[in-house]
Design a protein around this motif. Structure first.
Motif, PDB file in Angstrom:
ATOM      1  N   LYS A   9       0.842  -1.204   0.000  1.00 27.74           N
ATOM      2  CA  LYS A   9       0.000   0.000   0.000  1.00 27.74           C
ATOM      3  C   LYS A   9       0.878   1.256   0.000  1.00 27.74           C
ATOM      4  O   LYS A   9       0.622   2.208  -0.746  1.00 27.74           O
ATOM      5  CB  LYS A   9      -0.904  -0.031   1.236  1.00 27.74           C
ATOM      6  CG  LYS A   9      -1.878   1.104   1.345  1.00 27.74           C
ATOM      7  CD  LYS A   9      -2.743   0.891   2.583  1.00 27.74           C
ATOM      8  CE  LYS A   9      -3.568   2.098   2.917  1.00 27.74           C
ATOM      9  NZ  LYS A   9      -4.304   1.928   4.169  1.00 27.74           N
ATOM     10  N   ASN A  64      -0.576   6.920   3.284  1.00 23.66           N
ATOM     11  CA  ASN A  64      -1.873   6.492   2.782  1.00 23.66           C
ATOM     12  C   ASN A  64      -2.512   5.699   3.919  1.00 23.66           C
ATOM     13  O   ASN A  64      -2.306   4.494   4.032  1.00 23.66           O
ATOM     14  CB  ASN A  64      -1.681   5.635   1.528  1.00 23.66           C
ATOM     15  CG  ASN A  64      -2.975   5.315   0.831  1.00 23.66           C
ATOM     16  OD1 ASN A  64      -4.034   5.844   1.178  1.00 23.66           O
ATOM     17  ND2 ASN A  64      -2.914   4.454  -0.155  1.00 23.66           N
ATOM     18  N   ARG A  93      -9.302   5.198   1.000  1.00 21.63           N
ATOM     19  CA  ARG A  93      -9.269   4.912  -0.432  1.00 21.63           C
ATOM     20  C   ARG A  93     -10.238   5.829  -1.182  1.00 21.63           C
ATOM     21  O   ARG A  93     -11.328   6.097  -0.722  1.00 21.63           O
ATOM     22  CB  ARG A  93      -9.656   3.456  -0.645  1.00 21.63           C
ATOM     23  CG  ARG A  93      -9.622   3.038  -2.066  1.00 21.63           C
ATOM     24  CD  ARG A  93      -9.912   1.579  -2.178  1.00 21.63           C
ATOM     25  NE  ARG A  93      -8.722   0.991  -2.750  1.00 21.63           N
ATOM     26  CZ  ARG A  93      -8.486  -0.284  -2.830  1.00 21.63           C
ATOM     27  NH1 ARG A  93      -9.326  -1.141  -2.332  1.00 21.63           N
ATOM     28  NH2 ARG A  93      -7.395  -0.728  -3.405  1.00 21.63           N
TER      29      ARG A  93
END
Length: 114
Positions: A9, A64, A93
């Motif tokens: 990720k 993130n 997301r």
């Protein structure tokens, strides 16, 4: 989340941000902005001297995550070197990328571009 999933990720975040910079600065070559391997010390995006100049002397920490932890992220970014610590992040997301700077760093960037 498994460590391997978290690293994937993070790696994808670095690559997405790198691609955004390369699109915005077509004078830069792909090897001017490289993704630092997961777990390697230093800033998340490795910048050539040309990229460092084009981007105003920033050093980039990419995040993130599901939650925001700006103080910890800034501390991490500041430890990477003498350039302007810049945290590029998104929370969740599908959200837009955002940039966070200290006010002093923001003013330094504005003065350089004038």
């Amino acid at each position: 989340m498994k460590p391997s999933s978290a690293k994937a990720k993070g790696r994808q975040a670095q690559q997405d941000i790198r691609d955004l910079f390369l699109e915005a600065f077509p004078e830069l070559e792909p090897d001017d902005i490289r993704s630092n391997p997961m777990g390697a010390p230093g800033e998340d995006l490795l910048l050539s001297p040309a990229a460092r100049k084009a981007l105003g002397g920033i050093q980039i920490e990419c995040k993130n995550c599901k939650t925001v932890s700006l103080p910890a992220w800034f501390k991490q970014a500041e430890e990477h070197g003498p350039h302007i610590p810049t945290v590029i992040f998104r929370v969740g997301r599908g959200q837009q990328w955002a940039v966070s700077l200290t006010i002093e760093s923001f003013l330094r960037l504005l003065k350089r571009k004038l």
